[in-house]
Enzyme design. Structure first.
Site, PDB file in Angstrom:
ATOM      1  N   VAL A   1       1.117  -1.607  -0.473  1.00  0.00           N
ATOM      2  CA  VAL A   1      -0.029   0.046  -0.218  1.00  0.00           C
ATOM      3  C   VAL A   1       0.799   1.296  -0.487  1.00  0.00           C
ATOM      4  CG1 VAL A   1      -2.134  -1.181   0.834  1.00  0.00           C
ATOM      5  CG2 VAL A   1      -0.164   0.159   2.695  1.00  0.00           C
TER       6      VAL A   1
ATOM      7  N   SER B   1      -6.582   5.082  15.651  1.00  0.00           N
ATOM      8  CA  SER B   1      -5.853   4.909  17.400  1.00  0.00           C
ATOM      9  C   SER B   1      -5.819   5.491  18.238  1.00  0.00           C
ATOM     10  CB  SER B   1      -4.886   3.722  17.563  1.00  0.00           C
ATOM     11  OG  SER B   1      -4.354   3.027  18.256  1.00  0.00           O
TER      12      SER B   1
ATOM     13  N   TYR C   1       4.359   5.812  15.508  1.00  0.00           N
ATOM     14  CA  TYR C   1       2.443   5.116  15.070  1.00  0.00           C
ATOM     15  C   TYR C   1       1.414   6.319  15.717  1.00  0.00           C
ATOM     16  CZ  TYR C   1      -1.215   2.002  15.865  1.00  0.00           C
ATOM     17  OH  TYR C   1      -2.318   0.714  15.819  1.00  0.00           O
TER      18      TYR C   1
ATOM     19  N   LYS D   1      -1.160   7.616  13.713  1.00  0.00           N
ATOM     20  CA  LYS D   1      -2.297   7.087  13.280  1.00  0.00           C
ATOM     21  C   LYS D   1      -3.411   9.043  14.124  1.00  0.00           C
ATOM     22  CE  LYS D   1      -3.298   3.103  13.436  1.00  0.00           C
ATOM     23  NZ  LYS D   1      -3.932   2.790  12.353  1.00  0.00           N
TER      24      LYS D   1
END
Length: 251
Positions: free
Chosen positions: A61, A139, A151, A155
């Site tokens: 992706v 998240s 992360y 997010k």
């Protein structure tokens, strides 16, 4: 009659975990489903476990050519595309002073660039037919989590991406929303327990104790939220992020 009869749903990172649980829910409610995963064999195997019409397609992706080819295969195999769930994700957790540039780039590439490329490719079809649903997976870590600077940033970026596309794509009949899971019992969270040298069941118990409903989340909990936002029942909702975390972020 299922909610998604005649619809084609594409879910990235769906060979396992939250993605597969979501793909299964769409299939059970009548959708034709494309499971997108970096591992095409795993995607094909997962698709074979779904009821109804389903295909498994290998795709990176974070690579535009791979994404364009995957979307073309979906349309050719299933006859169109109506729903996109950007679920593909990886973790490369570490404290900032230990985090490498590669750790940062890999996480951003899959989560943010991946959502960007997949949505850009899908919206060509959505805009032409004046109909489309995008659900991005964020998240609770978007609110900050020790050892997850990459992360968490990705997010929270997903939430900004979602709000902006809600504004841009709404006039073309496209709804864009996000779901932000809390602790969900999956292979990924089990791997986190192993990295922390904790027993999986104890890790889950402590996570359950940290939220008001006193249980861990399951992939089915996220699938229920995603399918609602992708349904016509949610046609007046766009640009929003729904936290599905047992109330963990309330305190």
């Amino acid at each position: 009659m299922g909610r998604f009869d005649g619809r084609v749903a594409v879910i990235t990172g769906a060979a396992r975990g939250i993605g597969f649980g979501t793909a299964k829910r769409f299939a059970e409610e009548g959708a034709s489903v494309a499971i997108i995963d970096l591992d095409e064999d795993a995607a094909a195997s997962a698709a074979a476990d779904l009821p109804g019409s389903a295909v498994g397609i290998g795709c990176d992706v974070s690579d535009a050519a791979s994404v364009d080819a995957a979307i073309a295969r979906v349309v050719e195999s299933l006859g169109g595309i109506h729903i996109l769930v950007n679920n593909a994700g990886i973790t490369r957790d570490n404290l900032l002073f230990k985090m490498t540039e590669q750790d940062w780039d890999l996480v951003m590439g899959v989560h943010l660039k991946g959502a960007f490329l997949m949505t850009k490719a899908a919206q060509v079809h959505f805009s032409a037919q004046k109909y489309g649903k995008v659900v991005n997976i964020s998240s609770t870590s978007a609110l900050g989590n020790r050892g997850q600077a990459n992360y968490s940033a990705a997010k929270m970026g997903i939430q900004g991406f979602t709000r902006t596309l809600g504004i841009e794509l709404g006039p073309f009949g496209i709804n864009v929303n996000a779901v932000a899971p809390g602790f969900i019992a999956t292979e990924m969270t089990d791997a986190t327990a192993a990295r922390l040298k904790m027993d999986v069941e104890e890790f889950r118990r402590l996570s359950a104790e940290a939220n008001p409903v006193k249980r861990v989340g399951l992939p089915d909990d996220i699938a229920a939220a995603v399918t609602f936002l992708a349904s016509d029942e949610a046609s007046y909702i766009t640009g929003q992020t729904l936290y599905v975390d047992g109330g963990a972020t309330l305190g």
